[in-house]
Write an enzyme that holds these catalytic residues in place. Structure first.
Site, short mmCIF file in Angstrom:
data_model
loop_
_atom_site.label_atom_id
_atom_site.label_comp_id
_atom_site.label_asym_id
_atom_site.label_seq_id
_atom_site.Cartn_x
_atom_site.Cartn_y
_atom_site.Cartn_z
N LYS A 219 0.86 -1.18 0.00
CA LYS A 219 0.00 0.00 0.00
C LYS A 219 0.89 1.22 0.00
O LYS A 219 1.87 1.30 0.76
CB LYS A 219 -0.90 -0.03 1.24
CG LYS A 219 -1.92 1.10 1.31
CD LYS A 219 -2.84 0.90 2.51
CE LYS A 219 -3.88 2.01 2.63
NZ LYS A 219 -4.82 1.76 3.75
N SER A 291 -9.45 1.85 2.74
CA SER A 291 -8.52 2.55 1.88
C SER A 291 -7.43 1.65 1.30
O SER A 291 -6.66 2.08 0.44
CB SER A 291 -7.87 3.70 2.65
OG SER A 291 -7.06 3.22 3.71
N SER A 315 -10.10 -0.25 6.99
CA SER A 315 -9.42 -0.22 5.70
C SER A 315 -8.76 -1.52 5.29
O SER A 315 -8.26 -1.63 4.16
CB SER A 315 -8.38 0.91 5.68
OG SER A 315 -9.02 2.16 5.68
#
Length: 600
Positions: A219, A291, A315
Site C-alpha cells: 500500500k 482505503s 481499511s
C-alpha cells in the site's frame, strides 16, 4: 478581600500598567510591562491580548458548533477575556514563536492495548501446515493464483524460481491494471534484481524462509527507499523517501520481492486516488473499497503473492470483504508503523492481505516486533499451529446481529459451521452505547496529522471534495471541542473495559464483518481481526464507501451479480494465533477460497 487572588492580581496589574504607560508616554518611550510583585505566581487570562476581536455574538454562533449553551452574562465574560486567556494558547501554530511538528512526532500520551486483560500467549511458536508441494501447474495464471503457502514450497523445492514468478506478476500487473487502476508505481527493475538475488541465495542453500522469493505489493503509504511513496494524494505525487519503512525492511530481510506500490484512497480514505478509482475484480462497475484498495484488488486478481494494507477504521476489513481476500488486522502495537504515513497515532495498524488464512500468518510472523521509531509498538509473542485442533474453542456471537443486516445467510451458515467443527457457539452481548462517538478521536487526530496540508489549503487539490471526504472533515475538526476529546478518550477506556469482559468469556468472536459497532469499537480497543471469504451473495446494485449522491446514482444490475462475501473473527489481544487456527479450519470447510474472479 472578597475578590479572589487571581482577580486581585489581574486588577492590580492593570492599575500598575496604566501608571507606567502614562510615564513612558510622557518621555516618548515604549511602555514596559509591569514588574511582577515578588512571590506572586502567574495567573490565567493575564497574557498580552492577541488575535481578532471576539464578542458575545461570536460565542453565540460558536455554541451551535459544540452544542453548549451559555447565558448572556457568561458569553460576555468569556468574550472579554478570550484574547488574554485562550487566544495565546494558539501561539505554537500562529506565532510569533511557531514550532514545527515533524510528521513522525507522536503524541506524548500513548495507547497501550494490552493494559486491559492478558497480553497474549505465553510462548512463541509457529508451525506451518503439513504437506508437500503440489505439481507445478502448466499455466502461468494457475501459478499466479496459488497461495503463498504453496508458492513458497515450489520455490523452496526449486520447482519454481523467484525470477519466473516475479515476471508472471509483473506481466499481470501491466496487463490488468488498466481495468483495476490498482498500481501507483510498478517497481520492475527493483523487483527483478531482488528476485535474481533470491534465486542465487536459494541455489546456494541460503533459504530465508517461506517469504523468500515471494513477490508482494505495498500500500503506497509505506516508505520505500528511492521509490515514490505518494499516499495516493496529489500533494505527495513526487515524494521519494530515502529510507525503507520498518515493515519493508523486515520483508526485505525475509527475502520477499517488492513488485508494486499499490493504490490507496487519498490519505487513507476509501478507494479514489489521484489516478482514478480502484475497481473490484469481481464487479468492475464498483470500487474495490478502501482505503487498502490496491492491496485488495491486486491480491484478488492474482497480481501479487500478498500485500500489506493498513487499517484505522475498516481499511483492511472492508476491501477484504469486497474483493474476497483474507485480511488480518493485527493487534494495535504488534507491527511497527515506522516509515508509514500517519493518519491517526492511536488507531493506525499495518497488516497482511492474501488469498488464504495461513498466508496472512506467514507474513505477520515476519513483520511483528517492536521498533524504536514507533512508541506504540511493544514486544509480543505469536503462538500459531496450523495443525492444531479447534474443538472446544468458545466462539462468541451476538444473536440479534446475526438476524439483521448487514448479516446474510453466509454469516449464519458460518455460525453453523463453527458448531460442526466442534467449536462452541457462545452468546455474548455489549451495552447499547453510542460507539460512533469515538470517531471524534479519529477526526481530531487525523486533522492534526494533516494540519499543515489543511491550513496551507493544499487539501483543495485532492480529487474528492465531497462533504464526507477528508478536506471537509479536516476543516470541520478544527472546531471540535477539546473537552469532548478528553471525554471521548475516557469513554474509550470504558469501552475497552467492556471488551475485556466479553473476551474473558470466549476465545474469539464471529461477527458480521461490516457491523458498524464492532468495526468501530474493536479498532479503538486494538483487538485483532481476521476477515475471510465464507461464501457468495448476490447484489442488485453496486456498493460504495461514499455517502449517497443523488446526482451520481450507483449502477444497478438485473439479474443480480454474484460476488464473494466474508465473515470476520475477532481475537483476544495479541492472540492472532488462535484466530489463525479457527480461520484455517473454517476456510477448509467453506471450500470457496480458490474461486477466482472471472476474466483474470
Amino acid at each position: 478581600m472578597g475578590k479572589s487572588r487571581r482577580d486581585f492580581l489581574k486588577q492590580g496589574s492593570i492599575t500598575v500598567a496604566g501608571g507606567l504607560a502614562g510615564a513612558a508616554l510622557a518621555c516618548n518611550e515604549k511602555p514596559k510591562p509591569p514588574a511582577p510583585t515578588p512571590g506572586a505566581p502567574p495567573a490565567f487570562a493575564t497574557a498580552p491580548p492577541v488575535g481578532p476581536d471576539v464578542t458575545a455574538t461570536t460565542f453565540a454562533e460558536a455554541e451551535k458548533l459544540v452544542e453548549v449553551e451559555l447565558s448572556p452574562a457568561e458569553k460576555n465574560e468569556a468574550a472579554q477575556s478570550w484574547r488574554q486567556g485562550m487566544a495565546p494558547l494558539y501561539e505554537r501554530r500562529v506565532g510569533p514563536r511557531k514550532v514545527a511538528l515533524e510528521p513522525e512526532l507522536a503524541p506524548w500520551s500513548r495507547v497501550e492495548a494490552a493494559q486491559f486483560g492478558p497480553a497474549g500467549p505465553e510462548k512463541d511458536r509457529f508451525i506451518r501446515s503439513k504437506g508437500m508441494p503440489e505439481p507445478l501447474p502448466g499455466k502461468d495464471e494457475d501459478i499466479a493464483f496459488a497461495p503463498v503457502s504453496q508458492l513458497s514450497r515450489w520455490i523452496q523445492s526449486r520447482k519454481l524460481t523467484s525470477s519466473r514468478l516475479t515476471k508472471i506478476y509483473l506481466d499481470r500487473l501491466q496487463q490488468f491494471d488498466p481495468k483495476l487502476h490498482c498500481v501507483i508505481t510498478l517497481t520492475r527493475d527493483h523487483a527483478l534484481e531482488q528476485a535474481k538475488k533470491a534465486d542465487a541465495e536459494i541455489a546456494a542453500g541460503k533459504y530465508r524462509g517461506p517469504l523468500h522469493g515471494i513477490p508482494w505489493g505495498a500500500k503506497d503509504l509505506l516508505d520505500t527507499a528511492n521509490i515514490a511513496t505518494t499516499y495516493g494524494a496529489e500533494p505527495f505525487r513526487t515524494r521519494v523517501p530515502t529510507e525503507d519503512a520498518a515493515v519493508v525492511k523486515r520483508l526485505n530481510d525475509a527475502g520477499a520481492v517488492l513488485v508494486a506500490k499499490l493504490s490507496m484512497g487519498a490519505l487513507a480514505l476509501n478507494d479514489i486516488w489521484f489516478g482514478g478509482q480502484t475497481m473490484n475484480p469481481w464487479l468492475l462497475e464498483e470500487g474495490s473499497s478502501g482505503s487498502s484498495a490496491g492491496p485488495g484488488a491486486a491480491t484478488a486478481a492474482g497480481l501479487v503473492g500478498f500485500a500489506i494494507g493498513s487499517e484505522t477504521g475498516g481499511s483492511i476489513v472492508s476491501p477484504s470483504m469486497r474483493c474476497g481476500v483474507t485480511g488480518l488486522r493485527p493487534t494495535y502495537g504488534r507491527v511497527p508503523r515506522t516509515g508509514a504515513m500517519t493518519l491517526c497515532w492511536s488507531l493506525d495498524k499495518l497488516g497482511p492481505m492474501a488469498r488464504g488464512v495461513e498466508d496472512t500468518l506467514l507474513v505477520l510472523n515476519a513483520i511483528s516486533g517492536p521498533d524504536a521509531g514507533d512508541v506504540a509498538c511493544v514486544p509480543s509473542k505469536l503462538d500459531f499451529d496450523a495443525n492444531a485442533d479447534v474443538k472446544g474453542l468458545k466462539v462468541g456471537y451476538f444473536p440479534k446481529w446475526m438476524q439483521e443486516a448487514p448479516a446474510t445467510d453466509v454469516d449464519r451458515a458460518a455460525l453453523d459451521m463453527v458448531k460442526k467443527l466442534g467449536m462452541v457457539p457462545t452468546e455474548v452481548s455489549i451495552p447499547d452505547w453510542p460507539y460512533d462517538s469515538l470517531d471524534l478521536i479519529l477526526f481530531a487526530e487525523s486533522a492534526a496529522a494533516f494540519e499543515e496540508l489543511t491550513l496551507s489549503h493544499q487539501v483543495y487539490i485532492l480529487k474528492m471534495q465531497t462533504p464526507d471526504a477528508w478536506p471537509n472533515t479536516f476543516r470541520q475538526s478544527r472546531f471540535l471541542s477539546a473537552v469532548d476529546f478528553v471525554q471521548a478518550d475516557r469513554f474509550r477506556r470504558k469501552v475497552a473495559q467492556e471488551m475485556a469482559r466479553v473476551m474473558s468469556q470466549v476465545d474469539l468472536l464471529l461477527v458480521p464483518s461490516l457491523r458498524d459497532e464492532m468495526l468501530t469499537l474493536t479498532n479503538f480497543t486494538g483487538h485483532p481481526s481476521l476477515t475471510l471469504r465464507a461464501g457468495f451473495v448476490e447484489v442488485s446494485e453496486a456498493r460504495s464507501d461514499w455517502a449517497p449522491d443523488p446526482k451520481n446514482p450507483l449502477p444497478k444490475f438485473s439479474p443480480p451479480r454474484r460476488v464473494p462475501h466474508g465473515v470476520t473473527l475477532i481475537g483476544r489481544l495479541f492472540d492472532e494465533g488462535t484466530l489463525g487456527r479457527a480461520g484455517l479450519a473454517l476456510e477448509k470447510e467453506f471450500h470457496v477460497a480458490g474461486e477466482r474472479p472471472p476474466g483474470f
